[in-house]
Design an enzyme around this catalytic site. Sequence first.
Site, PDB file in Angstrom:
ATOM      1  N   THR A 100       0.614  -1.316  -0.259  1.00 47.17           N
ATOM      2  CA  THR A 100       0.080   0.257  -0.166  1.00 47.17           C
ATOM      3  C   THR A 100       1.133   0.987   0.242  1.00 47.17           C
ATOM      4  O   THR A 100       1.113   2.507  -0.369  1.00 47.17           O
ATOM      5  CB  THR A 100      -0.990  -0.073   1.498  1.00 47.17           C
ATOM      6  OG1 THR A 100      -1.755  -0.970   1.243  1.00 47.17           O
ATOM      7  CG2 THR A 100      -1.633   1.294   1.338  1.00 47.17           C
TER       8      THR A 100
ATOM      9  N   HIS B 211       4.863  -9.707   3.397  1.00 46.01           N
ATOM     10  CA  HIS B 211       3.417 -10.736   4.195  1.00 46.01           C
ATOM     11  C   HIS B 211       2.469 -11.997   2.938  1.00 46.01           C
ATOM     12  O   HIS B 211       1.777 -12.708   3.125  1.00 46.01           O
ATOM     13  CB  HIS B 211       2.356  -9.990   4.827  1.00 46.01           C
ATOM     14  CG  HIS B 211       1.206  -9.467   4.363  1.00 46.01           C
ATOM     15  ND1 HIS B 211      -0.321  -9.869   4.372  1.00 46.01           N
ATOM     16  CD2 HIS B 211       1.849  -7.985   3.953  1.00 46.01           C
ATOM     17  CE1 HIS B 211      -0.289  -9.037   3.915  1.00 46.01           C
ATOM     18  NE2 HIS B 211       0.228  -8.067   3.886  1.00 46.01           N
TER      19      HIS B 211
ATOM     20  N   GLN C  68       1.011  -9.590  -5.835  1.00 44.56           N
ATOM     21  CA  GLN C  68       0.451 -11.616  -5.865  1.00 44.56           C
ATOM     22  C   GLN C  68       1.472 -12.171  -6.944  1.00 44.56           C
ATOM     23  O   GLN C  68       0.782 -13.707  -7.452  1.00 44.56           O
ATOM     24  CB  GLN C  68      -1.267 -11.665  -6.338  1.00 44.56           C
ATOM     25  CG  GLN C  68      -2.440 -10.997  -5.179  1.00 44.56           C
ATOM     26  CD  GLN C  68      -2.276 -11.719  -4.001  1.00 44.56           C
ATOM     27  OE1 GLN C  68      -1.839 -12.779  -4.009  1.00 44.56           O
ATOM     28  NE2 GLN C  68      -2.300 -11.466  -3.173  1.00 44.56           N
TER      29      GLN C  68
ATOM     30  N   CYS D  62     -16.436  -5.625   2.027  1.00 47.90           N
ATOM     31  CA  CYS D  62     -17.421  -4.889   3.506  1.00 47.90           C
ATOM     32  C   CYS D  62     -16.764  -3.467   3.718  1.00 47.90           C
ATOM     33  O   CYS D  62     -15.549  -2.997   4.478  1.00 47.90           O
ATOM     34  CB  CYS D  62     -16.865  -5.441   4.423  1.00 47.90           C
ATOM     35  SG  CYS D  62     -18.128  -4.399   6.129  1.00 47.90           S
TER      36      CYS D  62
END
Length: 377
Positions: free
Chosen positions: A73, A202, A180, A323
Amino acid sequence: MTEPLYFDNNSTTRLDKSVLNSMLPYFTQSYGNASSQHHFGLATKKVVEQARVTIADLIHGSPNELIFTSGATEGINIALKGAALQVQGGRNKIIAVTTEHKAVLDTCVYLEQIGFEVVYLPVDRFGLLDMETLNRTIDKQTIALCVMLVNNETGVIQPIADLTELCRDNDVLLICDATQAVGKMPMDVKELGVDILIFSGHKFHGPKGIGVLYARKGVRLVPHIHGGGHENNLRSGTLNVPNIIGLAKALEIAEMESIHNSISILNLRDSLERRLLTSPSAKINGHIKNRINNVTNICFPEIDANSLIQRIPELAISNGSACTSAVFEPSHVLTAMGLTRSEAYGSLRFSLSKYNTLKEIDTVVNILGPYLRLISI
Ligand SMILES: *Cc1c(COP(=O)(O)O)cnc(C)c1O
């Protein structure tokens, strides 16, 4: 309750124990600040620079082209804002694909708010970017083109290397979110022809809170974290030494195990996929061939993925919605590929790692069998 089953490795992965062991000495023994000039600092600086060389070698870049960040990010923010703000007057356009990660899309929204024009490129029903629109959109006004290598929801692989020439011809920076991809497929920044590549520890069994920004020599970015001038003045702040060591170790392990892991993960994914596809009307979301081996994203038109996931909390999978402020919006990736809202709500993502087993696949199929009306095979 059965044993928890982890099939959400695109969200994050379990730290490899060897990675943990490689990190431990840098908490209580070699804890110096890599910028200090005394013994402790010099010793730390040495291992950090070794880690930088290791990582650079594994992605075929040079050590001085790497900046350590807190994760993908942050790397994406440094790249997009840094590239946009570097340009003075004249050029004003950024191009990004509609299926990018929110880290890209939300940064683009911010850039729009401060006056830049952002063009969002559509994708086809397989998730591949629309070259025709790109050819029509890219021009001398364009600062950067941002395209992810592997999509986090579908695993679809974009043809990055095909974009290099177009970008060079228009003097456009090619920025690639490879979060990814790194650690899961061979990585060569030269072969890809990218100007900037971003990834995060991570996602491949490294620690959380550490990432890498590769910026090709000659690429100029305006820094957005000011301080002591660390990391070529691009990202100030005391280096996170244990995490840097851990990321380098995780990447080394991924490289060492790559042939074995890629075959065994592919076999597990295909076995899982074959059995899930026995559900009536189930179909794979994304390009069948141009897809990474650890993900399957499947639409089960008759189910509500979200309530299914809530009913089986011991099974860690992900659904086709995000969400946002307590309302469930259908996945922007799936709707960009032309899925209806209800098809997106009926989609499940399984993302595997080297720690998954065939026995776990059997268990998943057994658990989901009645909900998805699977035919046992
Ligand atoms: C996880 C992920 C990110 C964000 O990475 P962080 O290191 O958690 O900030 C960005 N892009 C993609 C494609 C991701 O999968």
